[in-house]
Every structure is written in structure tokens, then in C-alpha cells.
Write a protein that holds these residues in place. Structure first.
Motif, PDB file in Angstrom:
ATOM      1  N   ALA A 156       9.317  -3.650 -22.244  1.00 65.77           N
ATOM      2  CA  ALA A 156       9.044  -4.125 -20.896  1.00 65.77           C
ATOM      3  C   ALA A 156       8.603  -5.581 -20.990  1.00 65.77           C
ATOM      4  N   VAL A 157       8.995  -6.386 -20.012  1.00 66.33           N
ATOM      5  CA  VAL A 157       8.668  -7.820 -20.021  1.00 66.33           C
ATOM      6  C   VAL A 157       7.824  -8.129 -18.794  1.00 66.33           C
ATOM      7  N   ARG A 158       6.664  -8.738 -19.013  1.00 65.46           N
ATOM      8  CA  ARG A 158       5.787  -9.160 -17.924  1.00 65.46           C
ATOM      9  C   ARG A 158       5.812 -10.679 -17.831  1.00 65.46           C
ATOM     10  N   LEU A 159       6.274 -11.197 -16.694  1.00 64.73           N
ATOM     11  CA  LEU A 159       6.197 -12.623 -16.400  1.00 64.73           C
ATOM     12  C   LEU A 159       4.910 -12.814 -15.617  1.00 64.73           C
ATOM     13  N   ARG A 160       3.931 -13.447 -16.235  1.00 66.09           N
ATOM     14  CA  ARG A 160       2.587 -13.452 -15.656  1.00 66.09           C
ATOM     15  C   ARG A 160       2.032 -14.879 -15.539  1.00 66.09           C
ATOM     16  N   GLY A 161       1.619 -15.231 -14.311  1.00 72.61           N
ATOM     17  CA  GLY A 161       0.934 -16.502 -14.097  1.00 72.61           C
ATOM     18  C   GLY A 161       1.786 -17.726 -14.337  1.00 72.61           C
ATOM     19  N   SER A 162       3.085 -17.616 -14.167  1.00 69.61           N
ATOM     20  CA  SER A 162       3.969 -18.756 -14.436  1.00 69.61           C
ATOM     21  C   SER A 162       4.212 -19.580 -13.172  1.00 69.61           C
ATOM     22  N   ASN A 163       4.490 -20.889 -13.366  1.00 70.74           N
ATOM     23  CA  ASN A 163       4.747 -21.806 -12.260  1.00 70.74           C
ATOM     24  C   ASN A 163       5.930 -22.707 -12.596  1.00 70.74           C
ATOM     25  N   ASN A 164       6.813 -22.907 -11.608  1.00 72.66           N
ATOM     26  CA  ASN A 164       7.908 -23.878 -11.739  1.00 72.66           C
ATOM     27  C   ASN A 164       8.711 -23.678 -13.029  1.00 72.66           C
ATOM     28  N   VAL A 165       9.279 -22.479 -13.170  1.00 78.41           N
ATOM     29  CA  VAL A 165      10.055 -22.180 -14.368  1.00 78.41           C
ATOM     30  C   VAL A 165      11.177 -21.206 -14.019  1.00 78.41           C
ATOM     31  N   THR A 166      12.278 -21.299 -14.762  1.00 74.88           N
ATOM     32  CA  THR A 166      13.398 -20.369 -14.607  1.00 74.88           C
ATOM     33  C   THR A 166      13.506 -19.523 -15.877  1.00 74.88           C
ATOM     34  N   TYR A 167      13.559 -18.203 -15.696  1.00 69.34           N
ATOM     35  CA  TYR A 167      13.739 -17.288 -16.822  1.00 69.34           C
ATOM     36  C   TYR A 167      15.150 -16.718 -16.771  1.00 69.34           C
ATOM     37  N   LYS A 168      15.810 -16.715 -17.925  1.00 68.76           N
ATOM     38  CA  LYS A 168      17.159 -16.165 -18.015  1.00 68.76           C
ATOM     39  C   LYS A 168      17.158 -14.962 -18.955  1.00 68.76           C
ATOM     40  N   PHE A 169      17.610 -13.817 -18.427  1.00 64.62           N
ATOM     41  CA  PHE A 169      17.787 -12.608 -19.215  1.00 64.62           C
ATOM     42  C   PHE A 169      19.296 -12.415 -19.396  1.00 64.62           C
ATOM     43  N   PRO A 170      19.839 -12.814 -20.553  1.00 71.04           N
ATOM     44  CA  PRO A 170      21.298 -12.853 -20.708  1.00 71.04           C
ATOM     45  C   PRO A 170      21.937 -11.475 -20.828  1.00 71.04           C
ATOM     46  N   ALA A 171      23.227 -11.420 -20.544  1.00 69.40           N
ATOM     47  CA  ALA A 171      23.991 -10.189 -20.727  1.00 69.40           C
ATOM     48  C   ALA A 171      23.965  -9.813 -22.210  1.00 69.40           C
ATOM     49  N   GLY A 172      23.946  -8.531 -22.471  1.00 68.60           N
ATOM     50  CA  GLY A 172      23.873  -8.047 -23.852  1.00 68.60           C
ATOM     51  C   GLY A 172      22.462  -7.678 -24.275  1.00 68.60           C
ATOM     52  N   LEU A 173      21.475  -8.186 -23.535  1.00 68.14           N
ATOM     53  CA  LEU A 173      20.083  -7.834 -23.807  1.00 68.14           C
ATOM     54  C   LEU A 173      19.727  -6.542 -23.066  1.00 68.14           C
ATOM     55  N   THR A 174      18.952  -5.681 -23.700  1.00 64.56           N
ATOM     56  CA  THR A 174      18.495  -4.453 -23.065  1.00 64.56           C
ATOM     57  C   THR A 174      16.969  -4.435 -23.035  1.00 64.56           C
ATOM     58  N   CYS A 175      16.414  -4.377 -21.839  1.00 73.26           N
ATOM     59  CA  CYS A 175      14.958  -4.292 -21.663  1.00 73.26           C
ATOM     60  C   CYS A 175      14.613  -2.978 -20.966  1.00 73.26           C
ATOM     61  N   LEU A 176      13.337  -2.624 -21.046  1.00 72.75           N
ATOM     62  CA  LEU A 176      12.908  -1.413 -20.350  1.00 72.75           C
ATOM     63  C   LEU A 176      12.720  -1.664 -18.859  1.00 72.75           C
ATOM     64  N   LYS A 177      11.965  -2.728 -18.525  1.00 71.83           N
ATOM     65  CA  LYS A 177      11.576  -2.980 -17.153  1.00 71.83           C
ATOM     66  C   LYS A 177      11.073  -4.410 -17.058  1.00 71.83           C
ATOM     67  N   ILE A 178      11.070  -5.002 -15.854  1.00 68.96           N
ATOM     68  CA  ILE A 178      10.576  -6.369 -15.679  1.00 68.96           C
ATOM     69  C   ILE A 178       9.512  -6.384 -14.598  1.00 68.96           C
ATOM     70  N   PHE A 179       8.379  -7.026 -14.924  1.00 75.24           N
ATOM     71  CA  PHE A 179       7.281  -7.225 -13.977  1.00 75.24           C
ATOM     72  C   PHE A 179       7.136  -8.721 -13.703  1.00 75.24           C
ATOM     73  N   ILE A 180       6.946  -9.087 -12.442  1.00 74.37           N
ATOM     74  CA  ILE A 180       6.672 -10.473 -12.060  1.00 74.37           C
ATOM     75  C   ILE A 180       5.309 -10.474 -11.391  1.00 74.37           C
ATOM     76  N   GLU A 181       4.307 -11.085 -12.040  1.00 76.14           N
ATOM     77  CA  GLU A 181       2.924 -10.972 -11.588  1.00 76.14           C
ATOM     78  C   GLU A 181       2.292 -12.351 -11.413  1.00 76.14           C
ATOM     79  N   LYS A 182       1.780 -12.641 -10.222  1.00 75.10           N
ATOM     80  CA  LYS A 182       1.027 -13.872  -9.941  1.00 75.10           C
ATOM     81  C   LYS A 182       1.801 -15.123 -10.358  1.00 75.10           C
ATOM     82  N   CYS A 183       3.058 -15.158  -9.979  1.00 76.38           N
ATOM     83  CA  CYS A 183       3.920 -16.297 -10.302  1.00 76.38           C
ATOM     84  C   CYS A 183       4.172 -17.143  -9.053  1.00 76.38           C
ATOM     85  N   ARG A 184       4.445 -18.432  -9.264  1.00 76.04           N
ATOM     86  CA  ARG A 184       4.742 -19.369  -8.174  1.00 76.04           C
ATOM     87  C   ARG A 184       5.973 -20.187  -8.543  1.00 76.04           C
ATOM     88  N   SER A 185       6.900 -20.287  -7.569  1.00 71.20           N
ATOM     89  CA  SER A 185       8.103 -21.115  -7.759  1.00 71.20           C
ATOM     90  C   SER A 185       8.826 -20.733  -9.050  1.00 71.20           C
TER      91      SER A 185
END
Length: 445
Positions: A156-185
Motif C-alpha cells: 500500500a502507498v500513502r502519499l502524505r503531506g505533499s505539496n505541488n508534486v506529481t506522482y506517476k504510478f506506471p503500467a506494470g506496477l502492482t500495488c495494494l492500495k493508494i491513500f492520499i492524505e493531507k496533500c495540496r496541489s
């Protein structure tokens, strides 16, 4: 124990040494009077009196103070050795802190058990944390952050407290789950496969998720300060949304008008695509055990929160959810957190009350926590649901044994042995029940 015979011998030796020294002093006095060979002159009485006086004088010369000190030293040595032996005996009996009555001993055992449970729970939490990673860029990043398989594969991937950023999860990658917590822009380009097909976003603003790969469920809560945009490539890819207090939540499909589905405050809502292809938002209704129940139509204006109709989940959905809870219980049980495991098994039973494994597992928890009456009830229920399941009968037998109902325990254990003859625990349990039955009687049948 103190060897008092040894000290008696030491005292006798000390007394003998004193007598020998006194005899030597008397012999020296006789020699000084010329009486070492006995009286030798007419004035025998005078000589005898002189010897008596000398003898008394020699008695006065004996250093009794020296012998008193030796005796005191000997007594002190005996007392010290006795104290050491007592300390060793107390340590062997677990009494180094003094005798402990039932309340003190119970408290000590509870502290020990709590410490063991805490250690087990810490290991369980550590194992759960090992299944996820946290990515945080509070200062932002001009370049896109590409999440690699080395970082996030099967986690599982937690994106936490991030600002002004782009995250790329490419094809071919397998994750359990994605959380986006307290993020801006923050922008999330989701091209990877999600095992749970689930994305959760909370307490964030100005977030855009581009679902390039299918996502079946999204949960968005308490995003009150800015827009949350979920972009799907095709209308048929639109997920089911559960959301609450997200007034700027919107769904976007390229080439179509954006659809705002969020609302401020109020109850939790569910948004989905209807059979006619329309995006419909409804109030989430919950069944008897607080699980969401899908509705057949949108909530009417002025909805008061009281459902008029419910469609319970089908048996397959219920069993799947119950199995998930039971699996969580198994993890807690392996971590020796038996109380938490019992909670998970109870949740599984509440979802699907004919899941015999959950009844058997909860019976094991009750045995571990000293509740044989409850363990017996669960074990009996398990044998009713699955008469051919050996562990149900084994749990029943062990619960009866714990209740000192040895006569009733033996048939249950024998039945378990017939169903599972390779289990080595069962014959041992039968022998123990038979032994207790002979020694204490069969108990209540």
C-alpha cells in the motif's frame, strides 16, 4: 537448609581449645610451685592452699575476652550463611520479593500477560507497516516522482503531506492500495494495477487523480478547502464513490462536462453509474451491522436519514467480507493478541453467522483468555454447522476439560480423533482427560 550439626562441631572444637589452653596454664602454675609431681613436704595443706591460690590466679589470667570474640565471630558466620541459604530458597520459590497473596500474584501475572500481548501487538503492527510505504514531498518537486516497483510492489502507498508534486504510478506496477492524505496541489497519474482496486483521499485539496487503469471504488472524506477531481478515460470506467463533506468533489471524463457529486457536511453519500448510464448520488444506508447497503434509487429531497428499504448484500459478498475479517483475526492470533483476534472473529460471525471456522477460531481465543464457558458455546455452534470438522470437536473437548467436566470431554475428544487421526494433540488430550476423570471424577455430564 542451615547445617546446624556443622556449627555444633565448630563450637565443641572451640570449647576444647579453651579447655586445653586452661590446662596448660594450670600445668605452668604447678611447675612454678614444684608440684608437677604432686605434694612433697610435710606442710601438705599449706602447699595445697598455695596451689589453689595459684590456680585461681591462673584462672584470672585466662583471656576469656578472646574466646567471647571467637564465639561471636562463629555465630555471625552461621547467621550469614543461613541468610544466604534462605535467599537462595526464596529465589527458587519465586519469593525474592516476599510472600505474595492472591491479589498481588494476580496483578503480577496480569502485568506479565499485558507485556506479552504488547510485544505481540507491536510485532503485528510492525508486520502491517512492512506492507506499506509512505511518500512525502512537503517542499514540492519540479520533476514528477515516478513510483518504482522496488519501492511499492505489492504494498500500500500513502502519499502524505505533499505539496505541488506529481506522482506517476506506471503500467506494470502492482500495488495494494493508494491513500492520499493531507496533500495540496497534487496530481496522481494512476496507470498501475491495484490489487484492492481502491483509492482513498482525505483532508486534501486541489488534488487530481487520473485513473488510467480501472479503479472500482474510491473513498473521499473531509476535503473541504479545494477541488478534488477524479478523471476517467471512459464513462464506463467511472468508479463507485463513497464520500462525505467534500463539496468540490467532481468526476471528469474527457470530452464530457464535469460532474460535481460532492456535498458539504451531511451524511455519507454514494455515487455510481446507474443502469441507464447516468451518474446518481444517493445517501449511504447501512444494514443491521453498519455495513453499507446499495440503494435502488436516489435519495429524495428533504431526506431525514431513516431508510425505507434496504437490499442486503448477497451471500457470496457476505462470506467474502467475513473471510477478510477472519483473516485479520488469524494475523492477530498469530501475534498472541487474542482479545483483538476475538474482535475480528466476532465481526466475521456478525457478517456471516454460518462461517464455522470463525466460531472455532473464536473458541480458541476464549480458551486462551480463560473463558471456557464461552469457548464451549462457540465450539458447540461449530460442530452444529460443520459436524465433520475435527477442530470443532477438539475445541469442545478442551472447553469441557477446562470446566472440569472430564467425563463429557472424553467423547468429544474421541470424536475429534476419529475425524483427524493424524493429529498428535488429540490422543494426549484424551489421556489427560481420562487421568483427571479417574483422580477427580467425571464432573457434570
Amino acid at each position: 537448609m542451615t547445617d546446624y550439626n556443622k556449627w555444633d562441631k565448630k563450637a565443641e572444637a572451640l570449647l576444647k581449645e579453651a579447655e586445653e589452653e586452661e590446662a596448660k596454664e594450670k600445668e605452668a602454675a604447678d611447675s612454678a610451685l614444684g608440684l608437677q609431681d604432686g605434694p612433697q613436704g610435710p606442710p601438705t595443706e599449706k602447699a595445697r592452699q598455695q596451689r589453689k591460690n595459684m590456680s585461681e590466679h591462673s584462672d584470672g589470667m585466662t583471656d576469656y575476652n578472646k574466646w567471647d570474640k571467637k564465639a561471636e565471630a562463629l555465630l555471625k558466620e552461621a547467621e550469614e550463611e543461613e541468610a544466604k541459604e534462605k535467599e537462595a530458597a526464596d529465589s527458587a520459590l519465586g519469593l525474592q520479593d516476599g510472600p505474595q497473596g492472591p491479589p498481588t500474584e494476580k496483578a503480577r501475572q496480569q502485568r506479565k500477560n499485558m507485556s506479552e500481548h504488547s510485544d505481540g501487538r507491536a510485532k503485528f503492527i510492525a508486520a502491517q507497516e512492512a506492507k506499506e510505504i509512505v511518500l512525502s514531498h512537503p517542499e514540492g518537486s519540479e520533476e514528477a516522482v515516478v513510483v518504482s516497483a522496488e519501492q511499492a510492489k505489492d504494498k500500500a502507498v500513502r502519499l502524505r503531506g505533499s505539496n505541488n508534486v506529481t506522482y506517476k504510478f506506471p503500467a506494470g506496477l502492482t500495488c495494494l492500495k493508494i491513500f492520499i492524505e493531507k496533500c495540496r496541489s497534487v496530481q496522481v497519474d494512476l496507470g498501475c494495477s491495484l490489487v484492492t482496486s481502491f483509492v482513498e483521499c482525505n483532508h486534501s485539496s486541489d488534488v487530481e487523480v487520473r485513473a488510467e487503469a480501472p479503479v472500482s471504488t474510491m473513498q473521499v472524506d473531509e476535503c473541504t478547502e479545494g477541488p478534488i477531481r477524479i478523471v476517467f478515460l471512459e464513462p464506463e470506467n467511472i468508479s463507485t464513490f463513497f464520500h462525505q463533506n467534500c463539496p468540490a468533489l467532481e468526476v471528469v471524463v474527457p470530452g464530457h462536462e464535469a460532474k460535481r457529486i460532492g456535498s458539504a457536511a451531511g451524511p455519507q453519500m454514494v455515487t455510481k453509474v446507474s443502469a441507464s448510464g447516468e451518474i446518481v448520488t444517493e445517501v449511504v444506508l447501512r444494514g443491521e451491522k453498519e455495513f453499507p447497503v446499495q440503494l435502488g434509487s436516489a435519495a429524495p429531497a428533504g431526506y431525514t436519514g431513516e431508510p425505507e428499504a434496504e437490499r442486503p448484500p448477497n451471500s457470496e459478498e457476505k462470506r467474502q467480507r467475513a473471510e477478510e475479517k477472519r483473516t485479520e483475526g488469524n494475523e492477530a492470533f498469530r501475534a498472541n493478541d487474542f482479545l483483538q483476534a476475538a474482535v475480528y472473529y466476532t465481526e466475521a460471525i456478525n457478517i456471516c453467522d454460518d462461517l464455522h471456522l470463525a466460531w472455532a477460531n473464536r473458541a480458541a481465543c476464549f480458551l486462551k483468555t480463560g473463558q471456557p464457558e464461552k469457548a464451549l458455546e462457540d465450539a458447540i455452534k461449530c460442530t452444529e454447522l460443520a459436524p465433520e470438522y475435527a477442530k470443532g470437536w477438539f475445541r469442545k473437548g478442551m472447553a469441557l476439560h477446562a470446566l472440569e467436566r472430564y467425563g463429557a470431554a472424553i467423547p468429544a475428544l474421541c470424536h475429534a480423533e476419529q475425524l483427524d487421526p493424524k493429529n498428535k494433540q488429540i490422543p494426549d488430550a484424551i489421556k489427560m482427560a481420562q487421568l483427571m476423570c479417574r483422580n477427580k471424577g467425571p464432573g457434570e455430564m
